[in-house]
Each structure stands twice: as C-alpha cells, then as structure tokens.
Design a protein around this motif. Sequence first.
Motif, mmCIF file in Angstrom:
data_model
loop_
_atom_site.group_PDB
_atom_site.id
_atom_site.type_symbol
_atom_site.label_atom_id
_atom_site.label_comp_id
_atom_site.label_asym_id
_atom_site.label_seq_id
_atom_site.Cartn_x
_atom_site.Cartn_y
_atom_site.Cartn_z
ATOM 1 N N SER A 134 0.813 -1.208 0.000
ATOM 2 C CA SER A 134 0.000 0.000 0.000
ATOM 3 C C SER A 134 0.854 1.270 0.000
ATOM 4 N N PHE A 135 2.097 1.155 0.424
ATOM 5 C CA PHE A 135 3.049 2.270 0.329
ATOM 6 C C PHE A 135 4.412 1.650 0.043
ATOM 7 N N SER A 136 4.791 1.662 -1.225
ATOM 8 C CA SER A 136 5.998 0.935 -1.630
ATOM 9 C C SER A 136 6.429 1.373 -3.019
ATOM 10 N N VAL A 137 7.536 0.802 -3.454
ATOM 11 C CA VAL A 137 7.969 0.999 -4.837
ATOM 12 C C VAL A 137 8.202 -0.376 -5.445
ATOM 13 N N LEU A 138 7.680 -0.562 -6.653
ATOM 14 C CA LEU A 138 7.790 -1.852 -7.320
ATOM 15 C C LEU A 138 8.915 -1.840 -8.338
ATOM 16 N N LYS A 139 9.539 -2.991 -8.493
ATOM 17 C CA LYS A 139 10.641 -3.157 -9.428
ATOM 18 C C LYS A 139 10.217 -2.791 -10.849
ATOM 19 N N LYS A 140 11.162 -2.265 -11.609
ATOM 20 C CA LYS A 140 10.844 -1.865 -12.976
ATOM 21 C C LYS A 140 11.114 -3.004 -13.955
#
Length: 169
Positions: A134-140
Amino acid sequence: MMILARSFYERPTIVVAQELLGCTLVFQGQKGLITETEAYIGQDDPACHAAKGRTQRTDIMFGPAGFSYVYLIYGMYHCLNFVTEGADFPAAVLIRGIKMSKPDALLLDGPGKLCKALGITREHNGWDITQDESFSVLKKDRAPPYVCSPRIGIKKGLDKYWRFVVQSG
DNA sequence: ACCCCGATCGTA
DNA sequence: ACGATCGGGGTT
C-alpha cells in the motif's frame, strides 16, 4: 508486484536515485511510474536538510534505509523522499515526478503536486516502504534513459548534478 | 519570544 | 516576477 527490498535502498544515494526511475510508486492503491528524482547526500551536502546535523525533522534520515521522509515546504506543500544508505548516514532521494497510467496518463511533474494529488502528508513520514504494497515501490521492467542536471529550487550545492529525469516523459 | 527562510506552485 | 503560508532551526 516485486516490492523493492531494503537492500535496494541501502546503496549509494546516486545509484538509488537513478535506479528508481521507471519503477512504480504505489500509494494506497494509486500507481505511477517515477520520472524524476534528486539525491540529497549526507552532512557534507549543503542542500541536504541533514547538513546542519540531526534534528527532530531530519531524524528519520539518520535511521535505516527504506523509510519515507515527508516534510512540509513553503507552508503549503509536502515533499516525498525515501531514506537511503546506512544508519547514521543521513541521505535520501526526493521523488519529483511520476506518470500515472490509470485514468489518462496524467503527468505529475513537481514534488508538491504529486504529494497533493496522491494525498501524501507529514502523517506518512517515517513509514517502512519495504513491507506493505500500500506504500511501496515496485521493481521496474526496463531501465529508461535519463539525463542529469543540477537540483531544482536550491541555492547551495548547485555544482552537483544530482537530479535525474527520464527522457521524453 | 523572535526572525528568517525554504528540496514549491499558480497566477500576473 | 511574485505572493501564499507556516514550521524548523538558529538567535536573543
């Protein structure tokens, strides 16, 4: 849905700032590709809030990597950062721009604008962004090409080219 | 208690 | 080019 782990953030701030480009910022169900970042690196960087030492506001930057640093600027806007490097080395990456894919490819260019649009405030300071999607950064998927420039809106540290912008939007 | 100024942004 | 708006941090 590969959440970037703490080890991603526990690296040199310039590398983290560059590699965050093209990753997906997730905040309470909203998503956007990160298009612009800036690095603020330690007490020797005059533009870094921690340059004058550890205070209540900069306390989070002295802690472990992978936590949010959100502060109020100009009495009106909020800026979202992610803490980098090791504990006791105060550094962070400012998220300056994202591109929303959901409704209509809305481009949120500006740290204050994107926080306002997503609803990020000081309430979200000090959150662990490596645990919950819900509060994160996902791999590209792919690393986009980018350019470097001096950081925006500062008066000191203009000799450092620590702003990174994805090419062509 | 007081003062200055800031990792901004929309309007003129 | 400028004002809005207010908290952080240093100074008295």
